[in-house]
Design an enzyme around this catalytic site. Structure first.
Site, PDB file in Angstrom:
ATOM      1  N   ARG A 160       0.821  -1.224   0.000  1.00 42.83           N
ATOM      2  CA  ARG A 160       0.000   0.000   0.000  1.00 42.83           C
ATOM      3  C   ARG A 160       0.854   1.273   0.000  1.00 42.83           C
ATOM      4  NH1 ARG A 160      -3.284  -3.599  -0.848  1.00 42.83           N
ATOM      5  NH2 ARG A 160      -5.403  -3.668   0.007  1.00 42.83           N
ATOM      6  N   SER A 229     -11.047  -1.111   2.880  1.00 44.09           N
ATOM      7  CA  SER A 229     -10.286  -1.177   4.145  1.00 44.09           C
ATOM      8  C   SER A 229      -9.960   0.240   4.602  1.00 44.09           C
ATOM      9  CB  SER A 229      -8.971  -1.918   3.935  1.00 44.09           C
ATOM     10  OG  SER A 229      -9.187  -3.189   3.400  1.00 44.09           O
ATOM     11  N   GLU A 325      -5.459   3.669   5.778  1.00 44.39           N
ATOM     12  CA  GLU A 325      -5.147   3.465   4.365  1.00 44.39           C
ATOM     13  C   GLU A 325      -5.867   4.549   3.557  1.00 44.39           C
ATOM     14  OE1 GLU A 325      -6.906   1.356   1.088  1.00 44.39           O
ATOM     15  OE2 GLU A 325      -6.083  -0.432   2.062  1.00 44.39           O
TER      16      GLU A 325
HETATM   17  N1  EPU Z   1     -10.739 -10.959   9.890  1.00 38.27           N
HETATM   18  C1  EPU Z   1     -11.409 -11.057  11.085  1.00 38.27           C
HETATM   19  N2  EPU Z   1     -12.427 -10.186  11.319  1.00 38.27           N
HETATM   20  C2  EPU Z   1     -12.797  -9.263  10.415  1.00 38.27           C
HETATM   21  C3  EPU Z   1     -12.108  -9.141   9.197  1.00 38.27           C
HETATM   22  C4  EPU Z   1     -11.073 -10.018   8.956  1.00 38.27           C
HETATM   23  O1  EPU Z   1     -11.102 -11.900  11.933  1.00 38.27           O
HETATM   24  O2  EPU Z   1     -13.759  -8.528  10.702  1.00 38.27           O
HETATM   25  C5  EPU Z   1      -9.686 -11.931   9.600  1.00 38.27           C
HETATM   26  C6  EPU Z   1     -10.121 -12.894   8.475  1.00 38.27           C
HETATM   27  O3  EPU Z   1     -10.841 -13.975   8.989  1.00 38.27           O
HETATM   28  C7  EPU Z   1      -8.795 -13.316   7.868  1.00 38.27           C
HETATM   29  C8  EPU Z   1      -7.923 -12.061   8.060  1.00 38.27           C
HETATM   30  O4  EPU Z   1      -8.547 -11.265   9.069  1.00 38.27           O
HETATM   31  O5  EPU Z   1      -8.232 -14.369   8.585  1.00 38.27           O
HETATM   32  C9  EPU Z   1      -7.751 -11.243   6.778  1.00 38.27           C
HETATM   33  O6  EPU Z   1      -9.034 -10.875   6.297  1.00 38.27           O
HETATM   34  P1  EPU Z   1      -9.361 -10.712   4.722  1.00 38.27           P
HETATM   35  O7  EPU Z   1      -8.864 -11.890   3.988  1.00 38.27           O
HETATM   36  O8  EPU Z   1     -10.785 -10.343   4.607  1.00 38.27           O
HETATM   37  O9  EPU Z   1      -8.448  -9.537   4.229  1.00 38.27           O
HETATM   38  P2  EPU Z   1      -7.958  -8.181   4.934  1.00 38.27           P
HETATM   39  O10 EPU Z   1      -6.539  -8.362   5.373  1.00 38.27           O
HETATM   40  O11 EPU Z   1      -8.922  -7.701   5.939  1.00 38.27           O
HETATM   41  C10 EPU Z   1      -6.878  -7.245   2.738  1.00 38.27           C
HETATM   42  C11 EPU Z   1      -6.919  -5.981   1.926  1.00 38.27           C
HETATM   43  C12 EPU Z   1      -8.211  -5.926   1.118  1.00 38.27           C
HETATM   44  C13 EPU Z   1      -8.232  -7.129   0.179  1.00 38.27           C
HETATM   45  C14 EPU Z   1      -8.154  -8.412   1.036  1.00 38.27           C
HETATM   46  C15 EPU Z   1      -8.049  -9.674   0.206  1.00 38.27           C
HETATM   47  C16 EPU Z   1      -5.650  -4.367   3.239  1.00 38.27           C
HETATM   48  C17 EPU Z   1      -5.693  -3.149   4.093  1.00 38.27           C
HETATM   49  N3  EPU Z   1      -6.840  -4.826   2.832  1.00 38.27           N
HETATM   50  O12 EPU Z   1      -7.961  -7.194   3.674  1.00 38.27           O
HETATM   51  O13 EPU Z   1      -8.195  -4.752   0.323  1.00 38.27           O
HETATM   52  O14 EPU Z   1      -9.421  -7.149  -0.599  1.00 38.27           O
HETATM   53  O15 EPU Z   1      -6.965  -8.365   1.866  1.00 38.27           O
HETATM   54  O16 EPU Z   1      -6.778  -9.788  -0.353  1.00 38.27           O
HETATM   55  O17 EPU Z   1      -4.581  -4.875   2.939  1.00 38.27           O
HETATM   56  C18 EPU Z   1      -8.841  -2.454   0.367  1.00 38.27           C
HETATM   57  O18 EPU Z   1      -7.642  -2.181   0.350  1.00 38.27           O
HETATM   58  O19 EPU Z   1      -9.724  -1.557   0.384  1.00 38.27           O
HETATM   59  C19 EPU Z   1      -9.247  -3.849   0.403  1.00 38.27           C
HETATM   60  C20 EPU Z   1     -10.515  -4.219   0.501  1.00 38.27           C
END
Ligand code: EPU
Length: 343
Positions: A160, A229, A325
């Site tokens: 990012r 995010s 972000e």
């Molecule tokens: N999780 C929780 N609770 C929540 C949300 C997530 O426990 O409320 C846990 C999930 O179960 C999982 C982990 O956190 O084990 C990661 O969650 P997820 O795969 O949904 O991805 P994220 O890390 O929350 C990132 C990006 C997203 C992208 C997804 C998929 C960032 C800041 N965000 O989210 O990007 O779509 O991975 O690759 O890196 C964005 O930048 O706007 C965005 C949506």
């Protein structure tokens, strides 16, 4: 150049908050950019489609909204070079490539926003980052009034991050992004939500699966105003991670280079008890705690207040500071949300 005074940004920010720009410029050619650079603007904000911007106040700074369009394809022996102008819509661009058998961006389908905004925060999802395919960024430099080619290695891409977000901020703007897609391609199914697909899946299959995952996990900004995010996933030292992991064995984590570990901000926010929390018409999404939703036409200030509250709660419980972000824009320009609050 198209120019509009007292321009309402309500329809072009995905939080759907009202904020008025004293003046908005819409450059669509290099001559317009030369004109802009002679105006000596001291404070302005470059807006793409407004999917990663929080307009905190009812008044915004001067807005520059580029309107550069067009896509060019150059077939080479072992790769396809595609140059897309900054104001093309990102998801439409991904679809355009996949329809023509140009593979690579399928994991980045349905990310809202413009092509020009994509390198700024090096968009990434489901195991792929823009940096993987970005060959060059064409940049207009306000000071020298010249077009500069930034090759991949000079873009400072990281999670990012890029030079466009930090060092080059407000010094110019992105005109186009050139991608290099190797013809030798295999599906990236590393993300847990995509591992049900067979290794023989086409890029279109992957794109459709990504669209499904996004639609099931993330609120549609056109129905529930949000900017994806809100915070970055924090990257912490291995020793700190070990201490946390021993207290919270189920904590999701992703090892990085340099003895560091990335942890899930959504998980931290959920553990802090804030998933589904609502105040002043703004809330933490029920399915994905990393997303802040403007449920009831709240103001930008209310959204900023909730973001700072989330940050304090996570800090108190885990001693980890979440970095936004989403970019926070005030009447005097873009600031770090916390710096502004403190002074
Ligand atoms: N999780 C929780 N609770 C929540 C949300 C997530 O426990 O409320 C846990 C999930 O179960 C999982 C982990 O956190 O084990 C990661 O969650 P997820 O795969 O949904 O991805 P994220 O890390 O929350 C990132 C990006 C997203 C992208 C997804 C998929 C960032 C800041 N965000 O989210 O990007 O779509 O991975 O690759 O890196 C964005 O930048 O706007 C965005 C949506």
């Amino acid at each position: 150049m198209k120019t509009i005074s007292n321009f309402s940004l309500k329809k072009i920010n995905s939080f759907n908050v009202e904020s008025i720009a004293p003046i908005a410029y819409f450059p669509s050619c290099i001559d317009d950019l030369i004109t802009l650079s002679t105006l000596g603007l001291s404070s302005f904000y470059i807006l793409g489609e407004g999917f990663n911007t929080l307009l905190v106040e009812n008044e915004s700074p001067i807005i520059i909204k580029p309107e550069f369009k067009g896509i060019e394809i150059d077939e080479q022996a072992d790769c396809t070079i595609v140059k897309a102008a900054a104001s093309e819509n990102w998801h439409e661009f991904v679809g355009f490539c996949i329809e023509r058998g140009i593979n690579g961006l399928e994991n980045l389908a349905l990310i809202p926003g413009s092509v020009g905004a994509a390198p700024v925060q090096n968009i990434g999802a489901y195991g792929v980052e823009l940096a993987q395919y970005c060959q060059e960024v064409l940049w207009f430099d306000f000071e020298t009034q010249s077009v500069i080619q930034y090759q991949h290695k000079d873009c400072g891409f990281a999670y990012r991050e890029s030079i466009f977000k930090k060092k080059l901020k407000n010094k110019g703007l992105i005109i186009s992004v050139t991608f290099c897609f190797p013809k030798k391609w295999s599906a990236n199914l590393s993300y847990a939500g995509l591992d049900h697909l067979p290794a023989s899946a086409s890029s279109k299959d992957v794109m459709n699966a990504v669209i499904k995952v996004r639609q099931s996990k993330l609120p549609d900004p056109y129905k529930l105003p949000n900017a994806g995010s809100f915070f970055k996933n924090p990257v912490i030292e291995y020793e700190r991670w070990q201490a946390l992991k021993s207290k919270h064995p189920t904590m999701p984590s992703y090892p990085q280079a340099d003895n560091k570990v990335k942890i899930a901000a959504g998980w931290l926010i959920e553990q802090a008890g804030l998933k589904g929390y609502k105040v002043n018409g703004v809330g933490v999404h029920e399915k994905q705690a990393l997303v802040i939703v403007n449920y009831e036409a709240a103001s930008g200030k209310h959204i900023a207040d909730l973001a700072l509250y989330i940050r304090r709660q996570v800090e108190e419980q885990f001693n980890i500071t979440l970095e936004p972000e989403v970019r926070a824009v005030f009447s005097k320009g873009e600031y770090n949300l916390t710096e502004y609050k403190n002074g």
